[in-house]
Each structure stands twice: as C-alpha cells, then as structure tokens.
Design a protein around this motif. Structure first.
Motif: not given
Length: 315
Positions: A94-104
């Motif tokens: 929502t706040e516009g951060y640029q990221f990938d979520y990598l669940p292990v």
C-alpha cells in the motif's frame, strides 16, 4: 528426502536418550494440526506476535530502514501460512515499497497454500516461493546484491539449543550483507502456568501433533509404531527456560523400521525427545548473538510482554 528422514530417525533412536528431529512434524497432516495449535486458546505465541504485527506495523517497517525507491528482498524462513506476515505485506504494498516476498519452507504443501492465498488477497505482491532448506535457499539468492530483510518468526529459533542457534545465526549472517536486517520472533521467559498449557492443551491437539510423527514414520519409512502405545509428555521449568516435548513409551516394546533395516527397543516409561522450545530474555539472546555478525537494534513486544520481535542488523 526419505533417505535423509530415515538416517535422521536412525541416529536419533540409536542414542542412549532417544530423540526425533522436530522438522519432520510437518507433513500435510502435521501442517494442518499446527494451524489448529496456533488457534488454540492456550497457544499465546501466535496471538502475541500477531498483536505486534497488527498494532506496530508502521514501526516494524520503519525499523527495516528500507528506501521506497530501492528494491529489496523480504525473505521469510519457515513461512507457514503467512497470516502474520500478510499484515506487513499489505502495508508495504500500500505504501509503495518495491520488493519481492520470498517465503522459504521445508513444506511444499504450506508454500502452495500460502502462494494461492496471497494471489487472492494481495495480488499486487510479488511472491517467489522457495522450497527447501533455509541455507540452501539463502545460498541461491546470496549473490543478488539487493538489500535483504529476513523474517524468522514464531519463536522458531527456540526449537534450537543455544549453541545451535548461535551457529545458525552466524551462518545466516554469512549469507547476508552489511546493513541487512533480521526480524527475530522470540517467546519470552514466563511462569509454567502460562507456558506449559501451550504445549499440553485441553483438546489434545498438541498431543496429536506430536504423535503424528509416529504415523508419518509408519507411512513413509515402513515403521511399526503403535501410536496408542505412546503418550505425549511435555515439561517446562522456568529456571531453565526451556519447554520440552517427549513421546513416552507406555510399555516395553520393540519397533521395526523397514527404511533403516533395524529394530528399536523401548522400556516402559522411556522417553523420545521430539522438540524443545527455548524461552528468551535480552541477556540470553545477547549471549547467543555474541559470536555472530548481528546486533540488536530494536525490540517490539506485545502488551503483556509475553513475546518479542527483535530487529537485528548485520554488521
């Protein structure tokens, strides 16, 4: 996987004081039972950490020191069903951060369910599941050179002895770069009347979870365990600060395991140690971190001070 499972079981059951690795709790049935455990009234750990993630979301994100204009990787070790993390993912998106979520996770079943759930609830979040061992997966992304925030929640670190936890965190730091962050969930030391019911609930779900390990060995390793002849037996001492789970043999018996080609003998009352759950305070964690590359930079607790998420920075 079966070969390693069999080897681990053989090593553990061949010891004078028998053990079984807790990581093998998590087959499909074990995953479902653990979700039930997390929803038990006695199991305060999940509720307390959920409170932190729900009421201090902005502060958690601020502690990461992430730049909205700089891509980073959000890596969760042992992601499970991701319920707590979804609060964080929603706010970051929502706040516009640029990221990938990598669940292990070692459980492919859990990863598949998590990915499906997030695709429906948070379609704008990029999810890249990583199935396997923590360090194998971290090694595969070590050279990406992007900033990293690692989540290790639910007091999963508590399933390790202090010496193993120290080595684990040292190895984790070796896979990260200076300035990378680790959010470490820890259950804090409390009295037995609060802690012990979390591992011995009235409905017997924890007992079923522990005994499911015997069912799994029967199904996958060709073992001849009679689950009705073993009893779930948890222990906790506040002075030691460690909850322990055991399977206690109700009678003298022998168990054959096809995958190891061996027979294992149990005395009446003999215990198999299946899990520990270490409880922490600042001093204990500081000693564990002493030989690692991490330092504590922030601490988030629930209103009852039962649970803490420590923000660690890689030096």
């Amino acid at each position: 996987m079966i070969e390693q499972f069999a080897k681990s079981v053989d090593i553990g059951l061949s010891k004078p004081e028998k053990t079984l690795p807790s990581k093998y709790f998590y087959d499909k049935n074990g995953d479902a039972l653990f979700v039930e455990i997390m929803n038990m009234p006695e199991y305060y750990l999940t509720r307390c950490e959920m409170e932190i993630f729900s009421t201090q979301t902005a502060a958690l994100i601020e502690s990461f020191q992430a730049d909205k204009n700089t891509y980073f990787e959000l890596i969760e070790l042992g992601a499970g069903d991701g319920t707590k993390t979804s609060k964080l993912l929603e706010a970051l998106s929502t706040e516009g951060y640029q990221f990938d979520y990598l669940p292990v996770d070692i459980s492919k079943n859990s990863l598949d369910q998590l990915q499906t759930s997030l695709e429906q609830s948070l379609p704008d979040v990029s999810v890249i599941p990583k199935h396997g061992d923590y360090f194998e997966m971290l090694g595969s992304i070590k050279d990406s050179h992007h900033p990293k925030v690692v989540l290790f929640l639910g007091s999963n670190i508590g399933n390790m002895t202090d010496a193993v936890a120290s080595d684990f965190l040292y190895q984790l730091g070796a896979n990260l770069s200076k300035g990378d962050k680790l959010l470490l969930g820890t259950d804090l030391i409390k009295s037995a009347d609060i802690v012990l019911p979390a591992y011995n609930d009235k409905k017997g779900i924890t007992s079923e979870f522990n005994i499911n390990l015997l069912h799994r060995m029967n199904a996958e390793l060709g073992a001849s365990f009679d689950p009705d002849e073993f009893v779930h037996a948890p222990e906790y001492c506040i002075d030691e600060g460690i909850a322990k789970s055991y399977l206690l043999s109700a009678r003298k018996q022998s168990v054959e395991i096809e995958a190891t080609g061996k027979t294992y003998h149990f005395k009446e009352g003999e215990k198999i140690h299946t899990e520990i759950s270490r409880k922490y305070n600042d001093d204990i964690l500081s000693k564990i971190l002493a030989k690692t590359d991490f330092e504590i930079t922030q601490k988030f607790t629930d209103q009852n001070n039962y649970f803490a998420d420590y923000l660690l920075s890689r030096n």
